[in-house]
Design a protein around this motif. Structure first.
Motif, PDB file in Angstrom:
ATOM      1  N   ILE A  34       0.872  -1.175   0.025  1.00 32.64           N
ATOM      2  CA  ILE A  34      -0.010  -0.027   0.024  1.00 32.64           C
ATOM      3  C   ILE A  34       0.917   1.285   0.044  1.00 32.64           C
ATOM      4  O   ILE A  34       0.701   2.209  -0.908  1.00 32.64           O
ATOM      5  CB  ILE A  34      -1.087  -0.091   1.121  1.00 32.64           C
ATOM      6  CG1 ILE A  34      -1.928  -1.099   1.045  1.00 32.64           C
ATOM      7  CG2 ILE A  34      -1.455   1.226   1.258  1.00 32.64           C
ATOM      8  CD1 ILE A  34      -2.576  -1.478   2.324  1.00 32.64           C
ATOM      9  N   ASP A  35       1.834   1.233   0.874  1.00 33.47           N
ATOM     10  CA  ASP A  35       2.490   2.406   1.287  1.00 33.47           C
ATOM     11  C   ASP A  35       3.511   2.874  -0.232  1.00 33.47           C
ATOM     12  O   ASP A  35       3.762   4.176  -0.317  1.00 33.47           O
ATOM     13  CB  ASP A  35       3.583   2.346   2.343  1.00 33.47           C
ATOM     14  CG  ASP A  35       3.592   3.735   2.907  1.00 33.47           C
ATOM     15  OD1 ASP A  35       2.994   4.539   3.347  1.00 33.47           O
ATOM     16  OD2 ASP A  35       5.079   4.120   2.755  1.00 33.47           O
ATOM     17  N   HIS A  40       4.508   6.640  -4.469  1.00 36.21           N
ATOM     18  CA  HIS A  40       4.719   6.685  -5.847  1.00 36.21           C
ATOM     19  C   HIS A  40       3.747   7.961  -6.339  1.00 36.21           C
ATOM     20  O   HIS A  40       3.930   8.921  -7.061  1.00 36.21           O
ATOM     21  CB  HIS A  40       4.257   5.732  -6.675  1.00 36.21           C
ATOM     22  CG  HIS A  40       4.762   5.722  -8.180  1.00 36.21           C
ATOM     23  ND1 HIS A  40       6.185   5.962  -8.395  1.00 36.21           N
ATOM     24  CD2 HIS A  40       4.023   5.411  -9.208  1.00 36.21           C
ATOM     25  CE1 HIS A  40       5.876   5.956 -10.058  1.00 36.21           C
ATOM     26  NE2 HIS A  40       4.627   5.839 -10.427  1.00 36.21           N
ATOM     27  N   PHE A  41       2.391   7.840  -5.798  1.00 35.90           N
ATOM     28  CA  PHE A  41       1.233   8.734  -6.232  1.00 35.90           C
ATOM     29  C   PHE A  41       2.024  10.253  -5.793  1.00 35.90           C
ATOM     30  O   PHE A  41       1.647  11.225  -6.327  1.00 35.90           O
ATOM     31  CB  PHE A  41       0.090   8.510  -5.475  1.00 35.90           C
ATOM     32  CG  PHE A  41      -0.906   9.464  -5.492  1.00 35.90           C
ATOM     33  CD1 PHE A  41      -1.728   9.720  -6.652  1.00 35.90           C
ATOM     34  CD2 PHE A  41      -1.018  10.321  -4.413  1.00 35.90           C
ATOM     35  CE1 PHE A  41      -2.808  10.512  -6.413  1.00 35.90           C
ATOM     36  CE2 PHE A  41      -2.147  11.303  -3.997  1.00 35.90           C
ATOM     37  CZ  PHE A  41      -2.941  11.308  -5.332  1.00 35.90           C
ATOM     38  N   ALA A  42       2.445  10.300  -4.496  1.00 37.72           N
ATOM     39  CA  ALA A  42       2.986  11.555  -3.809  1.00 37.72           C
ATOM     40  C   ALA A  42       4.025  12.221  -4.856  1.00 37.72           C
ATOM     41  O   ALA A  42       3.988  13.376  -5.339  1.00 37.72           O
ATOM     42  CB  ALA A  42       3.570  11.274  -2.368  1.00 37.72           C
ATOM     43  N   ARG A  53      -0.157  10.364   2.312  1.00 38.07           N
ATOM     44  CA  ARG A  53      -0.679   9.365   3.508  1.00 38.07           C
ATOM     45  C   ARG A  53      -1.897  10.053   4.125  1.00 38.07           C
ATOM     46  O   ARG A  53      -3.112   9.058   4.234  1.00 38.07           O
ATOM     47  CB  ARG A  53       0.409   8.925   4.358  1.00 38.07           C
ATOM     48  CG  ARG A  53       1.754   8.062   3.786  1.00 38.07           C
ATOM     49  CD  ARG A  53       2.449   7.752   4.938  1.00 38.07           C
ATOM     50  NE  ARG A  53       3.535   6.962   4.368  1.00 38.07           N
ATOM     51  CZ  ARG A  53       4.981   7.349   4.309  1.00 38.07           C
ATOM     52  NH1 ARG A  53       5.151   8.754   4.963  1.00 38.07           N
ATOM     53  NH2 ARG A  53       5.869   6.678   3.875  1.00 38.07           N
ATOM     54  N   ALA A  54      -1.885  11.499   4.395  1.00 36.67           N
ATOM     55  CA  ALA A  54      -3.077  11.843   5.147  1.00 36.67           C
ATOM     56  C   ALA A  54      -4.119  11.948   4.104  1.00 36.67           C
ATOM     57  O   ALA A  54      -5.210  11.817   4.380  1.00 36.67           O
ATOM     58  CB  ALA A  54      -2.625  13.216   5.601  1.00 36.67           C
TER      59      ALA A  54
END
Length: 215
Positions: A34-35, A40-42, A53-54
């Motif tokens: 998940i992380d 990667h999205f960030a 994450r937030a």
């Protein structure tokens, strides 16, 4: 979380397994799957990892509040943030490697071998088929699973009827002869139960070891 069984059929012919946190118990790997996608999205969005994450946590809470407390899969959550299923599939094929975390599980091999003598065994996962099969190989059970249905099979993330239809089709079984087994009620069991399948909620592979005794 103790094992819980729901609506088990008198004559089951097909067991439909989730993979992650069901056929293995490894919190580090479950977290990294998940992380790594959130990081990667960030990076793509130019935000810090903690901010991403937030954002994901807030989006999950918002979804749950609007849907009676139900959970949402990460793949479906990403689509609401502009990340297509196709893009999620590409990420999951490269961002993590199960062999870095998982090893052969002789007890799981013995368990699935015993179950295979009585049932068709199918896996349905929200990972693409490639990393899912890498996971099964790392655990030593790939040859015991008749078919793996993944995110790239139907281009949908669980819960999705199409994935369950394909799984039941492997055994040429009606839904009433299938049992869905997984660690998340909303993702792995709610829809199968609605369709008339049985369901078993597990807390990890330790519960899977006991399935031959309760089925």
């Amino acid at each position: 979380m103790p094992l819980r069984a729901f609506n088990l059929p008198e004559h089951a012919t097909c067991l439909i397994f989730d993979i992650d946190s069901t056929l293995y118990t490894c919190p580090e790997y479950a977290h990294e799957q998940i992380d790594s996608q959130i990081r990667h999205f960030a990076d793509l969005r130019g935000m810090t990892h903690d901010k991403a994450r937030a954002l994901i946590a807030d989006s999950r809470r918002t979804y749950a509040a609007a849907h009676g407390g139900k959970n949402i899969s990460l793949g479906n959550l990403f689509t609401s943030l502009g990340i297509s299923i196709e893009e999620s599939i590409a990420w999951r094929k490269t961002l993590f490697d199960p062999a870095d975390y998982l090893t052969k599980d002789d007890r799981l091999i013995a368990t699935l071998t015993a179950l295979k003598a009585r049932y068709h065994l199918v896996c349905v996962t929200n990972n693409p088929v490639l990393p899912a099969e890498k996971t099964l190989r790392a655990l030593g059970v790939a040859e015991l699973i008749e078919k793996t249905i993944g995110l790239d099979t139907c281009m949908k993330s669980k819960p999705a009827r199409e994935m369950l239809e394909q799984a039941a089709g492997v055994a040429r079984a009606p839904f009433g002869e299938c049992v869905s087994i997984g660690d998340r009620y909303d993702i792995d069991l709610a829809l199968p139960l609605e369709l008339g399948m049985g369901g078993i909620l597990v807390g990890g592979v330790e519960d899977v070891y006991g399935l031959p005794d309760i089925l």
